[in-house]
Design a protein around this motif. Structure first.
Motif, PDB file in Angstrom:
ATOM      1  N   GLU A 137     111.576  55.934   7.066  1.00 20.09           N
ATOM      2  CA  GLU A 137     112.022  54.635   6.027  1.00 20.09           C
ATOM      3  C   GLU A 137     113.514  55.087   6.181  1.00 20.09           C
ATOM      4  O   GLU A 137     113.691  56.517   5.759  1.00 20.09           O
ATOM      5  CB  GLU A 137     111.497  54.837   4.833  1.00 20.09           C
ATOM      6  CG  GLU A 137     111.759  53.885   3.789  1.00 20.09           C
ATOM      7  CD  GLU A 137     110.860  54.092   2.569  1.00 20.09           C
ATOM      8  OE1 GLU A 137     109.640  54.505   2.554  1.00 20.09           O
ATOM      9  OE2 GLU A 137     111.502  53.454   1.516  1.00 20.09           O
ATOM     10  N   LEU A 173     113.200  51.795  12.300  1.00 22.67           N
ATOM     11  CA  LEU A 173     113.559  50.595  12.451  1.00 22.67           C
ATOM     12  C   LEU A 173     114.732  50.244  11.645  1.00 22.67           C
ATOM     13  O   LEU A 173     115.068  50.839  10.513  1.00 22.67           O
ATOM     14  CB  LEU A 173     112.614  49.544  11.916  1.00 22.67           C
ATOM     15  CG  LEU A 173     111.461  49.145  12.872  1.00 22.67           C
ATOM     16  CD1 LEU A 173     110.664  50.315  13.403  1.00 22.67           C
ATOM     17  CD2 LEU A 173     110.340  48.181  12.165  1.00 22.67           C
ATOM     18  N   LEU A 189     115.979  43.359  11.412  1.00 20.05           N
ATOM     19  CA  LEU A 189     115.338  44.620  10.795  1.00 20.05           C
ATOM     20  C   LEU A 189     116.349  45.379   9.820  1.00 20.05           C
ATOM     21  O   LEU A 189     116.069  46.573   9.503  1.00 20.05           O
ATOM     22  CB  LEU A 189     114.679  45.181  12.073  1.00 20.05           C
ATOM     23  CG  LEU A 189     113.701  44.729  12.934  1.00 20.05           C
ATOM     24  CD1 LEU A 189     113.583  45.618  14.193  1.00 20.05           C
ATOM     25  CD2 LEU A 189     112.566  44.174  12.132  1.00 20.05           C
ATOM     26  N   TYR A 241     114.363  46.242   4.929  1.00 25.27           N
ATOM     27  CA  TYR A 241     113.022  46.011   5.298  1.00 25.27           C
ATOM     28  C   TYR A 241     112.421  44.975   4.615  1.00 25.27           C
ATOM     29  O   TYR A 241     112.676  44.348   3.518  1.00 25.27           O
ATOM     30  CB  TYR A 241     112.296  47.182   4.338  1.00 25.27           C
ATOM     31  CG  TYR A 241     110.705  47.198   4.081  1.00 25.27           C
ATOM     32  CD1 TYR A 241     110.056  47.322   5.168  1.00 25.27           C
ATOM     33  CD2 TYR A 241     110.295  46.469   3.153  1.00 25.27           C
ATOM     34  CE1 TYR A 241     108.670  47.149   5.099  1.00 25.27           C
ATOM     35  CE2 TYR A 241     108.671  46.259   2.970  1.00 25.27           C
ATOM     36  CZ  TYR A 241     108.172  46.843   3.988  1.00 25.27           C
ATOM     37  OH  TYR A 241     106.808  46.355   3.870  1.00 25.27           O
ATOM     38  N   GLN A 263     108.204  41.300   9.418  1.00 20.99           N
ATOM     39  CA  GLN A 263     108.791  41.613  10.456  1.00 20.99           C
ATOM     40  C   GLN A 263     108.585  43.091  10.771  1.00 20.99           C
ATOM     41  O   GLN A 263     108.328  43.666  12.020  1.00 20.99           O
ATOM     42  CB  GLN A 263     110.477  41.665  10.517  1.00 20.99           C
ATOM     43  CG  GLN A 263     111.119  40.209  10.459  1.00 20.99           C
ATOM     44  CD  GLN A 263     110.742  39.501   8.998  1.00 20.99           C
ATOM     45  OE1 GLN A 263     110.100  39.844   8.214  1.00 20.99           O
ATOM     46  NE2 GLN A 263     111.865  38.397   9.130  1.00 20.99           N
ATOM     47  N   TYR A 264     108.757  43.985   9.829  1.00 16.32           N
ATOM     48  CA  TYR A 264     108.392  45.457  10.095  1.00 16.32           C
ATOM     49  C   TYR A 264     106.947  45.757  10.461  1.00 16.32           C
ATOM     50  O   TYR A 264     106.936  46.308  11.647  1.00 16.32           O
ATOM     51  CB  TYR A 264     108.616  46.273   8.799  1.00 16.32           C
ATOM     52  CG  TYR A 264     110.269  46.809   8.660  1.00 16.32           C
ATOM     53  CD1 TYR A 264     111.223  45.951   8.804  1.00 16.32           C
ATOM     54  CD2 TYR A 264     110.517  48.117   8.488  1.00 16.32           C
ATOM     55  CE1 TYR A 264     112.637  46.244   8.691  1.00 16.32           C
ATOM     56  CE2 TYR A 264     111.724  48.538   8.521  1.00 16.32           C
ATOM     57  CZ  TYR A 264     112.740  47.781   8.703  1.00 16.32           C
ATOM     58  OH  TYR A 264     113.949  48.041   8.497  1.00 16.32           O
ATOM     59  N   VAL A 301     105.938  47.656  14.162  1.00 16.93           N
ATOM     60  CA  VAL A 301     105.408  48.892  14.052  1.00 16.93           C
ATOM     61  C   VAL A 301     103.972  48.566  15.013  1.00 16.93           C
ATOM     62  O   VAL A 301     103.578  49.457  15.536  1.00 16.93           O
ATOM     63  CB  VAL A 301     105.104  49.417  12.667  1.00 16.93           C
ATOM     64  CG1 VAL A 301     104.263  50.534  12.588  1.00 16.93           C
ATOM     65  CG2 VAL A 301     106.488  49.629  12.019  1.00 16.93           C
ATOM     66  N   THR A 327     107.925  50.738  -0.011  1.00  9.08           N
ATOM     67  CA  THR A 327     107.990  50.391   1.257  1.00  9.08           C
ATOM     68  C   THR A 327     106.958  50.865   2.053  1.00  9.08           C
ATOM     69  O   THR A 327     106.335  49.874   2.683  1.00  9.08           O
ATOM     70  CB  THR A 327     109.282  50.836   1.981  1.00  9.08           C
ATOM     71  OG1 THR A 327     110.223  50.453   1.234  1.00  9.08           O
ATOM     72  CG2 THR A 327     109.230  50.333   3.516  1.00  9.08           C
ATOM     73  N   LEU A 334     104.003  48.301   3.909  1.00 12.72           N
ATOM     74  CA  LEU A 334     103.966  48.134   4.996  1.00 12.72           C
ATOM     75  C   LEU A 334     102.451  48.641   5.638  1.00 12.72           C
ATOM     76  O   LEU A 334     101.936  47.963   6.499  1.00 12.72           O
ATOM     77  CB  LEU A 334     104.990  48.835   5.739  1.00 12.72           C
ATOM     78  CG  LEU A 334     105.188  48.807   7.517  1.00 12.72           C
ATOM     79  CD1 LEU A 334     105.353  47.784   7.993  1.00 12.72           C
ATOM     80  CD2 LEU A 334     106.142  50.176   7.638  1.00 12.72           C
TER      81      LEU A 334
END
Ligand SMILES: Cc1cc2nc3c(=O)[nH]c(=O)nc-3n(C[C@H](O)[C@H](O)[C@H](O)COP(=O)(O)OP(=O)(O)OC[C@H]3O[C@@H](n4cnc5c(N)ncnc54)[C@H](O)[C@@H]3O)c2cc1C
Lengths: 394, 326
Positions: free
Chosen positions: A38, A71, A100, A103, A107-108, A112, A131, A135
């Motif tokens: 992150e 990212l 990107l 966060y 999209q993340y 991933v 986060t 995620l």
């Protein structure tokens, strides 16, 4: 299950340890141990670096590599890659794209999950930050694999079920159900095995600038609206139009004011403090000792102090030189955040309080009487009282 | 509906709630051999942040008009949280109960919840508590969002605004449908501050305790629902969700909170929600509890210091000598 990350075959061979990743081999990188890194404005979250340290140990035990997944957008994000290698990564997958930059869950998760499908790591670790906790479940659901939240330990071990031994699983250890138990969770038949870990739980590895690693650039592009837009000649990860449902209106980040994590003295209050006014006493002791105020969840829930001060499994993990626990019973969740402190002083009126079993010094008594004595003793540099005066003069 | 605010259409709100064991009081006999918890042995409560989620839904309904459907998955006794929801103003409650659901981890749970939501039909917002106090995983919200193909905003401490578009929802609405349905703007608390996100509807939000002070049960509603009982429906009648149908078939309350008909607890098993047996409960759960250790505290090694000034002064002196204290 076309979109699943794959099922693990149980291995029966008793001596398969070094070959643990072999049945998963789908190309380079299969069976590796990954950390989602992150970053905000080109600065990696500390928990991500801590996780690289543990990932290194797990990967060495399994005989595989450590992968870091980074990212972001722009040069600042990419500039982080060497530091990730220095902290233990062998491979850094760098996905840079303007979408990107900040966060955003969808999209993340697409990137991933796309990387996991492509490279098939056996373990993926995330910091249990807002986060990571946003995620990781989205990725786990996409890949239909398991995820364990807020682990306090991660180890490699075997699982025997009905006479079948599955080798080299990730033991995901976490306290559960009010702290009366410690549960070891495994993900025996799905890949990757995924877990989140709070900041401060794993020890920060020493950065070794001489380590070398590979940096892999990952192409990312926006998909056209509507139809799937995968071109044969292109191995970019495609962000479908449906990922763009959310936009950031405003991000307001304040410097952390509490600074619990790096404090050398923490004075923490629990339910036994009794009131908001009582907390003033805890604050006074912290101030006197040059420390920072901590709290148990019970004290936070009672509204006597902000959640940022909470120490424990779902709060901050601290390792000060001195931790003073005032009116805290010592639940396993609380201890998970402070039992690595160099010295622990517990003040509790119940001589059987569990906190005493992790403490180095215990004072049985009413904190409202004991804390003023501590303040006074420190102000006079421990020189009040005949005994210490005599000692001091020796 | 004269006192209804000027919304183009009523909101369709779904709230996910959970009955949780009161984790402060787990005893040894509450643990079964397979490592799962015997909930029956623990006092059960409404998961606190789910009450915050319900409150947000009720506030939105008060403001925009609409319908609040509450779904829980659990044993038949979990009907208690549904009753509590009705007492606070929910319009419709659904109990997902089936032996096949037992032992579900967060993935299997979110699959069942998403199947149930799909059966309820089009929605604008799914609201749930950020996390449940028995596990603190915070995973079911995002996982349910993923299964529904909608965006999530987690850790929401404030819903700033809901702007409804004119278009009625369709069952197959996903994030790809754009903002024709409307938008929600919400603020989430993150470690070092706040962030405000704007999402197309439909979306899923997880709500934190900071968001509001949940209303108490309404005395009036308690009287109305006093005799509620769980009643299995052979065939779930969802015609009221059809925009063209008349909205009075299942446990409706009118805008002023007067019941149009008596509430029923709709009960669904895995077949009712079209869930694959292999994907629910323990079978649908990738994670397994390998081992449970009761926490055995080591013998105290603490050096006990008397609670008097002399002993405390000695201790402080020692800590300074050892450079533990500056
Ligand atoms: C999933 C999960 C995660 C959790 N995460 C955390 C976490 O991160 N951090 C955390 O702290 N908790 C956490 N908890 C809660 C935890 O289980 C305990 O409930 C909590 O730590 C108890 O706080 P306490 O010790 O202050 O309160 P209590 O357990 O109520 O203890 C109060 C203590 O004060 C003593 N006392 C009372 N009056 C006085 C007095 N006048 N003088 C001296 N002593 C006095 C009592 O003897 C008692 O030992 C979590 C729980 C769950 C289920």
């Amino acid at each position: 299950m076309p979109d699943g990350a794959g099922k693990r075959a149980s291995r029966h061979t008793p001596d398969a340890k070094t070959e643990a990743a072999a049945p998963l081999a789908h190309g380079p990188g299969a069976g590796d141990v990954w950390v989602f890194v992150e970053q905000h404005d080109g600065v990696a979250a500390e928990v991500s670096l801590e996780l690289l340290g543990r990932a290194r140990e797990l990967a060495d035990r399994l005989g595989v590599r450590v992968g870091a997944v980074l990212l972001g957008a722009g040069a600042a994000a990419k500039a982080l890659a060497p530091a990730l290698v220095a902290h233990g990564a062998d491979v850094v997958y760098v996905a840079l794209h303007e979408d990107l930059a900040d966060y955003l869950a969808m999209q993340y998760a697409t990137v991933v999950a796309g990387l996991i499908r492509r490279h098939r790591p056996q373990i993926v670790l995330y910091g249990a930050t807002t986060t990571g906790r946003d995620l990781a479940p989205r990725v786990a659901s996409t890949l239909r694999t398991g995820l364990t939240a807020d682990c306090t330990d991660l180890r490699i071990g075997d699982l025997e079920r009905k006479g079948v031994v599955t080798k080299d699983l990730l033991y995901q250890v976490r306290p559960a159900f009010g702290g009366n138990i410690i549960a070891t969770i495994v993900t025996p038949a799905h890949l990757p095995q995924m877990a989140t870990v709070r900041e401060g739980v794993m020890v920060m590895p020493e950065a070794d600038e001489r380590r070398s690693g590979t940096i892999v650039d990952v192409a990312v592009r926006r998909g056209a609206t509507g139809a799937s837009s995968r071109r044969a000649d292109d191995d970019a990860i495609v962000l479908p139009a449906s990922d763009f449902a959310v936009r950031v209106v405003r991000r307001l980040r304040e410097k952390k004011t509490v600074g619990l994590k790096g404090a050398s003295v923490v004075v923490a209050g629990g339910a036994g403090v009794g009131s908001r006014d009582g907390f003033a006493l805890v604050e006074q002791l912290a101030e006197t000792l040059g420390g920072v105020v901590g709290a148990s969840r019970a004290a936070v829930d009672a509204g006597w102090i902000d959640a940022e001060h909470q120490v424990g499994q779902t709060g901050v993990t601290v390792r000060p030189k001195l931790y003073v626990a005032c009116g805290i019973s010592g639940s396993v969740q609380h201890r998970a955040g402070m039992d690595q402190s160099a010295r622990i002083l517990a003040i509790n009126r119940d001589p059987d309080a569990p906190i005493f079993s992790v403490a180095h010094y215990g004072i049985v008594g009413d904190l409202h009487k004991v804390i003023p004595m501590l303040i006074k003793a420190y102000r006079t540099r421990g020189a009040v009282g005949a005994a210490s005066a005599a000692q001091g003069g020796a | 509906m004269s006192d209804q605010p000027d919304s183009p259409r009523p909101l369709r709100l779904i709230v996910l709630v959970k009955q949780v064991p009161d984790t402060a009081n787990v005893t040894g006999d509450a643990m079964k051999e397979d490592g799962t918890i015997d909930r029956a042995a623990l006092p059960a409560v409404f998961n606190p942040e789910d009450l915050n989620a319900l409150e947000e839904a009720l506030k939105l309904k008060d403001r925009h008009g609409g319908r609040v459907t509450v779904i829980t998955m659990g044993p038949p006794a979990a009907v208690a949280v549904l009753r509590e929801s009705l007492y606070r103003g929910a319009d419709e409650v659904i109990l997902l109960t089936d032996k096949a659901f037992a032992g579900a981890d967060t993935l299997a749970t979110s699959y069942a919840l998403a199947q149930a939501i799909k059966k309820v039909g089009a929605f604008d917002l799914v609201l749930c508590g950020r996390q449940a106090i028995d596990g603190d995983t915070a995973q079911v919200g995002p996982q349910t969002a993923e299964k529904l193909g909608v965006p999530e905003i987690t850790c929401v401490s404030r819903i700033d605004e809901v702007v409804l578009g004119a278009r009625e929802g369709r069952r197959d609405d996903t994030a790809a449908s754009g903002t024709a349905r409307g938008r929600v703007v919400a603020t989430r608390s993150v470690e070092d501050g706040f962030e405000t996100l704007d999402s197309a509807l439909p979306a899923l939000l997880t709500i934190t305790a900071e968001a509001n002070e949940p209303r108490p049960p309404s005395v009036k509603l308690v009287m109305v629902y006093k005799h509620i009982a769980a009643e299995a429906l052979p065939e779930y009648d969802d015609s009221y969700l059809d925009p063209d149908a008349e909205e009075a078939q299942v446990c409706m309350l009118d805008h002023a909170g007067r019941p149009v008909c008596r509430a029923k607890v709709v009960q669904w098993d895995h077949a009712a929600i079209g869930a694959e047996r292999e994907l629910v409960g323990l079978r649908g759960s990738p994670t397994r509890v390998k081992e449970i250790e009761s926490v055995v505290l080591a013998q105290s090694e603490a050096r006990m210091v008397a609670a008097d000034e002399t002993a405390i002064a000695e201790l402080v002196h020692e800590l300074i000598e050892e450079h533990i204290l500056a």
